[in-house]
Design an enzyme around this catalytic site. Sequence first.
Site, mmCIF file in Angstrom:
data_model
loop_
_atom_site.group_PDB
_atom_site.id
_atom_site.type_symbol
_atom_site.label_atom_id
_atom_site.label_comp_id
_atom_site.label_asym_id
_atom_site.label_seq_id
_atom_site.Cartn_x
_atom_site.Cartn_y
_atom_site.Cartn_z
ATOM 1 N N ASP A 1 0.784 -1.236 0.000
ATOM 2 C CA ASP A 1 0.000 0.000 0.000
ATOM 3 C C ASP A 1 0.812 1.280 0.000
ATOM 4 O O ASP A 1 0.237 2.365 -0.050
ATOM 5 C CB ASP A 1 -0.961 0.045 1.194
ATOM 6 N N HIS B 1 -4.533 -3.170 -6.444
ATOM 7 C CA HIS B 1 -5.307 -4.282 -6.993
ATOM 8 C C HIS B 1 -6.238 -3.763 -8.083
ATOM 9 O O HIS B 1 -6.319 -2.559 -8.333
ATOM 10 C CB HIS B 1 -6.080 -5.025 -5.903
ATOM 11 N N TRP C 1 -8.715 -0.725 -7.729
ATOM 12 C CA TRP C 1 -8.198 0.490 -7.104
ATOM 13 C C TRP C 1 -7.854 1.472 -8.225
ATOM 14 O O TRP C 1 -8.721 1.907 -8.965
ATOM 15 C CB TRP C 1 -6.988 0.139 -6.230
ATOM 16 N N ASN D 1 -6.675 -8.959 -0.319
ATOM 17 C CA ASN D 1 -7.939 -8.706 -0.991
ATOM 18 C C ASN D 1 -8.518 -9.999 -1.541
ATOM 19 O O ASN D 1 -7.944 -11.073 -1.377
ATOM 20 C CB ASN D 1 -7.770 -7.647 -2.067
ATOM 21 N N LYS E 1 -1.489 -12.735 2.776
ATOM 22 C CA LYS E 1 -2.408 -12.730 3.911
ATOM 23 C C LYS E 1 -2.720 -14.181 4.260
ATOM 24 O O LYS E 1 -3.145 -14.941 3.402
ATOM 25 C CB LYS E 1 -3.689 -11.994 3.518
ATOM 26 N N ASP F 1 -9.991 -10.273 9.924
ATOM 27 C CA ASP F 1 -9.927 -8.845 9.640
ATOM 28 C C ASP F 1 -10.510 -8.031 10.792
ATOM 29 O O ASP F 1 -10.432 -6.810 10.789
ATOM 30 C CB ASP F 1 -10.716 -8.510 8.367
#
EC number: 3.2.1.-
Length: 373
Positions: A202, A244, A247, A277, A348, A354
């Site tokens: 990110d 991703h 985005w 994601n 992940k 989450d």
Amino acid sequence: MVAVASAVVVVGTVTGMMSALDDGRGSDEARPDVTSSPLLQPLPGVPTPSPSKTSASPSPSPSPTKAKPSPKPSKSASTKPRTEPVSVQLYRHPESQVLDWVRDHRDDPRRPLIESRIADRPAAVWFADYTPSNITARVRAVTSAGSAKDRVPVVVPYAISNRDCGGASQGGAPDLGAYDGWIDKFAAGLGSEEVIVVLEPDAIAQSDCLSEGDRAARFASLARAGRVLKAANPKARVYFDAGHSDWNTPEKQAGLLRRAGAASAASSDGIFSNVSNFNRTGDEIAYVRRTLDALGGPAGLGAVIDTSRNGNGAPADGEWCDPAGRKLGQAPTMSTGEARIDAYLWVKLPGESDGCKGAPGTFTPDYAYDLAR
């Protein structure tokens, strides 16, 4: 409809798949503690004319980037979730929350499925705390263990200054000068064998919150990081943040990536997408190929895709927090059979919440079982 942005949520200490945070047990140990899984946050809804102790994606603060339509199911048979054994080339770190759970719950009826489909698969190891004093030793503990088994580890440096733009995953180095020093020490632990580096999830896709001057400084620091990592270990394969497919557009993301050094062979082997994601692999393949085309640079640049929870694609309603009905995606492998796709990775770790089905970043067996069955 809102799209889902990748997001890493750090609660207390950063979390994520497997995280090698400093827990005071000594500089030579790289045990992944409770990592706060990257929480994915919805982007603001706009008309659509057009991601432990560490976790994978950007923080839960809304990204100001434009929302994109939800990914459509891929029609490509070659990108359906696979059930074959994982590649023998990737390294499975022996310390993780899911492995702890499996060892402690041998009689649990959910254990065989969770063990065979999640715990036995290789996943990324995150380094999300700013601890320059022992980061070299902790990275070396992972890379040397991978080398000893003739496996390729996946490591995630996640300590960029102003991480998550002050959102839920805020933290990292106090400033970019300190980050540069931390990366130098991180690179010193990479060893001399092959290793995959997923550099700062990110940090590029979620940079609109920065002033132009701060963004330019961050990108310069990331470009430097890539050069330092590859100079320290020429076999290291360094991938830069492409967000991703829901985005930024490929063209916009390529422009950001280029400024951060991702088009230079001296600092980059390509890009990564879909960290934490749920977007379908077929959609991510199309997106990263378009992004690579727009990026330019050496023909050898490729991409890695996080497939840990994308077996059923993203939920239609844009839910990002442990959404129901998700499934495991392709098993981690470096043999994808797809041009310019270097690996499918589990950045992940499936089963780490989450924050809705369990505490953020903690292993939640019911969630893991639902993903695996």
